[in-house]
Design an enzyme around this catalytic site. Structure first.
Site, mmCIF file in Angstrom:
data_model
loop_
_atom_site.group_PDB
_atom_site.id
_atom_site.type_symbol
_atom_site.label_atom_id
_atom_site.label_comp_id
_atom_site.label_asym_id
_atom_site.label_seq_id
_atom_site.Cartn_x
_atom_site.Cartn_y
_atom_site.Cartn_z
ATOM 1 N N GLY A 120 61.494 -102.926 -12.793
ATOM 2 C CA GLY A 120 62.543 -103.847 -13.213
ATOM 3 C C GLY A 120 61.975 -105.182 -13.656
ATOM 4 O O GLY A 120 60.909 -105.255 -14.281
ATOM 5 N N GLU A 159 38.553 -98.501 -31.898
ATOM 6 C CA GLU A 159 37.715 -97.295 -31.856
ATOM 7 C C GLU A 159 38.414 -96.095 -32.506
ATOM 8 O O GLU A 159 38.311 -94.971 -32.049
ATOM 9 C CB GLU A 159 37.336 -96.933 -30.406
ATOM 10 C CG GLU A 159 36.801 -98.079 -29.589
ATOM 11 C CD GLU A 159 35.338 -98.363 -29.834
ATOM 12 O OE1 GLU A 159 34.695 -97.558 -30.505
ATOM 13 O OE2 GLU A 159 34.864 -99.389 -29.349
#
Length: 400
Positions: free
Chosen positions: A355, A379
């Site tokens: 939350g 990458e």
């Protein structure tokens, strides 16, 4: 430098999920290495990582300690300062580092896979003896210069170049999004010679015309140092050219090694987010009972654990292939793409379980989520790895 970071009073009690008893597939040495790095992370990095990320400061003092732990180039032979470890051990190290923070793992990945690996694989014996022990120990920090401001997914289009000048070459150009750059003592730089062939050069800090300005205002990898590499008529001795690196295949082989480590590392992020959400859901009371008792929370946790278990098996078998010398680029692409994707999804689900608390630095989840937004891109982007697999499947290259 350590004193500038505020230590958290929150104890790191992480234990990795192992639903399929994958530990049974590991050797005693592999488990010992993993546990040693886990203990190091809990003691040295976890207490300061939130503050480092909040301040967007790279904890440079850790580099020497990481070198002492052996996380830099552990697969490099002992004769050059490495451990001579196998690739599963290397993967487990990256898993434990990124379980704490992607930026810290990036520091180790770059040092081992993108700096030490090319020097070991493509360098002369003199270059190996001069640089590898210093890099392995953390005395020196390195970086890898391939990506350019206008050439990311298409590195063959690079414009960085050098021309011969007696016993030296004159290097010009720029590289972008370079991890470790602002603190690096040397850079392994990829540039085109006068014939248009891609070569690797070792460029040391202090060479006239070489600068590495830091990139600021990042929302991701905030505990990692990222910068540019700028070369303005830099005179580099010809003895600093990697003699056995010729063409794009050389830097791409380095990226294969790094992507292997990323696949393991992203799994560490996923594990940490899952464990954080699992523990929180057992303690958070709503409607008079723990939220872990609600079906939707159990669904989220069950799906997280399933994806983590699949990813664990994927990288373990990839590690076996890597140790055997049979791992292919497309296999590594599959693991990198899958594991980063599931880590991102798990981070987002974990944030929902937490939350409002999920966006605070009290918990690691939001930091992992932001970090993974970089990991899914660098990458080789998520989509580029998809196309690498598509090429393997069909035999047709779609991005040329």
């Amino acid at each position: 430098m350590e004193n500038q970071f505020i230590k958290s009073s929150k104890k790191d009690e992480f234990e990795s999920p192992d639903f399929y008893n994958i530990d049974e597939l590991l050797t005693e040495d592999q488990k010992l290495i993993r546990n040693s790095v886990r203990d190091f992370v809990k003691k040295k990095i976890s207490p300061i990582i939130e503050d480092a990320a909040q301040k967007a400061k790279f904890p440079y003092y850790l580099v020497k300690e990481m070198g002492e732990m052996g996380v830099f180039g552990p697969t490099v032979p002992e004769a050059y300062g490495g451990m001579g470890a196998d690739y599963i051990s290397y993967g487990l190290m990256m898993q434990e580092l990124e379980r704490c923070d992607s930026g810290i793992r990036s520091t180790a990945s770059v040092q081992g896979s993108l700096v030490m690996f090319p020097i070991f694989k493509y360098g002369s014996e003199e270059q190996k003896m001069k640089y590898l022990p210093k890099l392995a120990s953390g005395e020196w920090l390195g970086c890898f210069g391939l990506t350019e401001p206008d050439h990311g997914s298409n590195p063959s289009g690079m414009v960085t170049n050098f021309k011969e000048d007696g016993d030296h070459v004159i290097l010009n150009g720029a590289k972008m999004w370079i991890s470790n750059a602002p603190f690096a003592d040397l850079a392994v730089v990829w540039a085109k010679n006068e014939a248009g062939r891609i070569k690797g050069l070792i460029v040391e800090k202090g060479m006239v015309g070489f600068t590495a300005p830091e990139i600021h205002n990042k929302w991701s990898l905030r505990a990692s140092a990222t910068g540019e590499l700028v070369f303005n008529d830099v005179r580099v001795p010809k003895s600093n050219i990697l003699p056995d690196a010729d063409g794009l295949r050389a830097p791409l082989s380095c990226l294969d090694n790094a992507r292997f480590g990323i696949a393991w590392g992203a799994l560490g992020s996923a594990m940490d987010c899952y464990e954080t959400a699992r523990k929180y859901s057992a303690e958070r009371i709503q409607f008079g009972k723990p939220i872990a008792s609600f079906q939707l929370i159990q669904k989220k946790l069950a799906e997280m654990l399933t994806e983590i278990t699949k990813a664990q098996l994927l990288v373990w078998k990839l590690g076996v292939n890597k140790n055997n010398g049979t791992a292919t680029t497309s296999q590594i692409s599959m693991a990198k793409r899958n594991n980063v994707q599931i880590a991102l999804e798990i981070a987002r689900e974990a944030r929902q379980i937490l939350g409002g608390n999920g966006i605070t630095g009290e918990f690691s989840v939001m930091r992992h989520m932001m970090n993974l937004e970089s990991v899914v891109t660098y990458e080789g982007t998520h989509d580029i790895h998809l196309l690498i697999l598509g090429n393997e499947i069909t035999g047709i290259q779609s991005f040329k």
